[in-house]
Design a protein around this motif. Sequence first.
Motif, PDB file in Angstrom:
ATOM      1  N   LYS A   1       0.818  -1.208   0.000  1.00 24.69           N
ATOM      2  CA  LYS A   1       0.000   0.000   0.000  1.00 24.69           C
ATOM      3  C   LYS A   1       0.853   1.260   0.000  1.00 24.69           C
ATOM      4  O   LYS A   1       0.589   2.205  -0.772  1.00 24.69           O
ATOM      5  CB  LYS A   1      -0.936   0.007   1.215  1.00 24.69           C
ATOM      6  CG  LYS A   1      -1.909   1.182   1.208  1.00 24.69           C
ATOM      7  CD  LYS A   1      -2.903   1.094   2.355  1.00 24.69           C
ATOM      8  CE  LYS A   1      -3.915   2.234   2.283  1.00 24.69           C
ATOM      9  NZ  LYS A   1      -4.927   2.146   3.381  1.00 24.69           N
ATOM     10  N   SER A   2       1.888   1.325   0.836  1.00 19.81           N
ATOM     11  CA  SER A   2       2.728   2.524   0.905  1.00 19.81           C
ATOM     12  C   SER A   2       3.445   2.779  -0.408  1.00 19.81           C
ATOM     13  O   SER A   2       3.561   3.926  -0.859  1.00 19.81           O
ATOM     14  CB  SER A   2       3.737   2.389   2.050  1.00 19.81           C
ATOM     15  OG  SER A   2       4.561   1.238   1.862  1.00 19.81           O
ATOM     16  N   THR A   3       3.927   1.704  -1.044  1.00 18.58           N
ATOM     17  CA  THR A   3       4.599   1.836  -2.345  1.00 18.58           C
ATOM     18  C   THR A   3       3.636   2.358  -3.397  1.00 18.58           C
ATOM     19  O   THR A   3       3.976   3.241  -4.189  1.00 18.58           O
ATOM     20  CB  THR A   3       5.167   0.471  -2.790  1.00 18.58           C
ATOM     21  OG1 THR A   3       6.075  -0.013  -1.810  1.00 18.58           O
ATOM     22  CG2 THR A   3       5.872   0.589  -4.133  1.00 18.58           C
ATOM     23  N   LEU A   4       2.433   1.812  -3.393  1.00 23.60           N
ATOM     24  CA  LEU A   4       1.428   2.215  -4.370  1.00 23.60           C
ATOM     25  C   LEU A   4       1.010   3.668  -4.153  1.00 23.60           C
ATOM     26  O   LEU A   4       0.888   4.440  -5.113  1.00 23.60           O
ATOM     27  CB  LEU A   4       0.216   1.294  -4.253  1.00 23.60           C
ATOM     28  CG  LEU A   4      -0.854   1.405  -5.333  1.00 23.60           C
ATOM     29  CD1 LEU A   4      -0.280   1.095  -6.706  1.00 23.60           C
ATOM     30  CD2 LEU A   4      -2.022   0.474  -5.028  1.00 23.60           C
ATOM     31  N   GLN A   5       0.810   4.071  -2.908  1.00 22.76           N
ATOM     32  CA  GLN A   5       0.411   5.449  -2.616  1.00 22.76           C
ATOM     33  C   GLN A   5       1.485   6.442  -3.041  1.00 22.76           C
ATOM     34  O   GLN A   5       1.180   7.503  -3.603  1.00 22.76           O
ATOM     35  CB  GLN A   5       0.114   5.606  -1.116  1.00 22.76           C
ATOM     36  CG  GLN A   5      -1.173   4.931  -0.672  1.00 22.76           C
ATOM     37  CD  GLN A   5      -1.384   5.013   0.822  1.00 22.76           C
ATOM     38  OE1 GLN A   5      -0.422   4.945   1.597  1.00 22.76           O
ATOM     39  NE2 GLN A   5      -2.630   5.147   1.250  1.00 22.76           N
TER      40      GLN A   5
END
Length: 270
Positions: free
Chosen positions: A238-242
């Motif tokens: 999630k953090s990478t995608l955001q």
Amino acid sequence: MSFLMNIMHSTSSFIPHKPSSLLFPPLNTFGCYAKTHLPAFHSIGFPLTSPNPSDRLQFSIGAATPSDQETFSAFHFEDLVEKDWSFLDTDDPNTDGEHMQKIDQIICAGEIEETSRILVSIGSEAFVDRVVYSTPCEQLLVVHDSLFILACIKEKYDQVKCWQGEVINVPDKWTPFDVVFLYFLPALPFELDQILVALAKHCLQGARVVISHPQGRQVVEEQRRQHPDVVVSNLPEKSTLQSAAADHSFEVVEFLDEPGFYLAVLRLNR
């Protein structure tokens, strides 16, 4: 690959009515293409360019003369080496209700309308079937590495546009898109940033990019061990995608990362 691409993105039917057997080998009992050799004289082989030399396709053009009265030209595959994509359709959605529900949830996340222009990248045949029958749309383009999968889709749905190539290089004539399904992102040999840069250029304001896997991250990791030539990465955290989304004018509006299901929805906000 430009010669085959021109065939694949033709607006006419990919499989000619007569004589269809000259373009593709006959299907065997399981719906797969049996290895066959068509009679041809003056056959010429063209090794098509591929990033991986072992994945090159051997395509030939030949002219056959079965009798003094009849002469015809034929395209045929002499030696076609393809990656194995069968694992994408391991679960038959016609018999697996849970799998069908997940596919429907993925499609609903795209919020398709009758005016939508849709891109499906590396989709299974079953997923494309479901998109076709789910709701009307203005345009559906399927991008895939596999000529066989694209041929089977085009044979069933003449209105569906098919293109063999990379999602970051989709021709402008089919853009802009309202909905993009990255159905099997781990098969794309690009960084997430590269993909989002290309999609930002090819999508309309408010377009939705749906990244999914109906069986979840753990199955992707298993698929990567079993099919390292096809599955080249994992699903993004999630953090990478955001972080990547924010860098390219996208916003993560939905994210599920469960043991048996992965779904992320990005919206383009220029």
